[in-house]
Design a protein around this motif. Structure first.
Motif, mmCIF file in Angstrom:
data_model
loop_
_atom_site.group_PDB
_atom_site.id
_atom_site.type_symbol
_atom_site.label_atom_id
_atom_site.label_comp_id
_atom_site.label_asym_id
_atom_site.label_seq_id
_atom_site.Cartn_x
_atom_site.Cartn_y
_atom_site.Cartn_z
ATOM 1 N N PHE A 1 0.616 -1.277 0.087
ATOM 2 C CA PHE A 1 -0.052 -0.100 -0.070
ATOM 3 C C PHE A 1 0.722 1.103 0.012
ATOM 4 O O PHE A 1 1.904 1.184 0.516
ATOM 5 C CB PHE A 1 -0.989 0.020 1.377
ATOM 6 N N ASN B 1 5.351 -0.955 3.324
ATOM 7 C CA ASN B 1 4.060 -0.096 2.665
ATOM 8 C C ASN B 1 4.808 1.258 2.756
ATOM 9 O O ASN B 1 5.524 1.628 3.606
ATOM 10 C CB ASN B 1 3.000 -0.184 3.419
ATOM 11 N N SER C 1 5.743 -0.438 7.420
ATOM 12 C CA SER C 1 5.794 0.690 6.898
ATOM 13 C C SER C 1 6.764 1.719 7.007
ATOM 14 O O SER C 1 7.460 1.792 8.238
ATOM 15 C CB SER C 1 4.236 1.346 7.187
ATOM 16 N N MET D 1 0.836 0.629 11.757
ATOM 17 C CA MET D 1 0.854 -0.154 10.362
ATOM 18 C C MET D 1 2.007 -1.090 10.197
ATOM 19 O O MET D 1 3.192 -0.402 10.120
ATOM 20 C CB MET D 1 0.644 0.705 9.382
ATOM 21 N N THR E 1 -5.586 -2.554 4.979
ATOM 22 C CA THR E 1 -3.945 -3.146 4.819
ATOM 23 C C THR E 1 -3.798 -4.506 5.432
ATOM 24 O O THR E 1 -2.977 -5.206 5.220
ATOM 25 C CB THR E 1 -2.966 -2.012 5.644
#
Length: 187
Positions: A4, A77, A30, A27, A185
């Motif tokens: 993502f 990500n 990332s 997240m 995600t």
């Protein structure tokens, strides 16, 4: 594995960086890529390389190098934390990430001007990253004028630009939107 890219859109002091850093903590796998960090780095360590006038091309080149590395050498990500206010600029970014297999999420910070002015008045943020103006008040004034005159195709993001679009209008919505992004995600 789906990768993502989360791209922030908004005016100065709208909460893009705070959001990006908080999302990065929540997240998995990332990284935040923020041009303001690159500007600070260049100013602190390579001031002689900064152009005297015109665009800060070295900042852009540094960001591109970091983005290329993140895209091609990691499986993570990416949270791209910049203003990204022009439609053409966003579409180029989104096309780049699509070609590289990313699912795209735009987070548009549509914060009222009076709140931005209040945040700026209380801000302790360094103005060293600024090149064409000397204060964040001037940045906001320029952005407000761009909105009125549609300079450089400054536009509100539209649903068809990305795979997902979220709009933050106040601080209360931030956690909910962050939760929704985490859910997307982690599917």
């Amino acid at each position: 594995m789906t990768r993502f890219v989360i791209i922030t859109v908004g005016k100065t002091h709208s909460g893009k960086t705070t959001f990006a850093k908080s999302l990065e903590k929540r997240m998995s796998n990332s990284i935040v890529i923020d041009q303001d960090n690159h500007a600070e780095f260049l100013h602190a360590f390579y001031p002689g390389l900064l152009p005297k006038d015109g665009q800060n091309t070295i900042k852009h080149d540094l960001t591109q190098t970091i983005v290329q590395h993140a895209v091609n050498k990691t499986d993570g990500n990416i949270i791209l934390c910049n203003s990204n206010r022009t439609r053409n600029g966003r579409l180029k970014l989104l096309d780049f990430y699509r070609v590289n297999g990313f699912t795209s999420i735009l987070v548009y910070f549509d914060i009222p001007t009076h709140i931005l002015e209040e945040r700026i008045s209380k801000s302790q943020r360094s103005t060293l990253i600024l090149r064409t103006v000397s204060t964040f008040e001037e940045v906001l004034t320029r952005q407000e004028n761009e909105d009125k005159t549609k300079v450089e195709q400054v536009n509100t993001p539209e649903k068809d630009e990305a795979d997902y679009l979220f709009v933050v209008r106040n601080e209360i919505e931030v956690q909910s939107i962050m939760n929704q992004i985490i859910t997307i995600t982690e599917r």
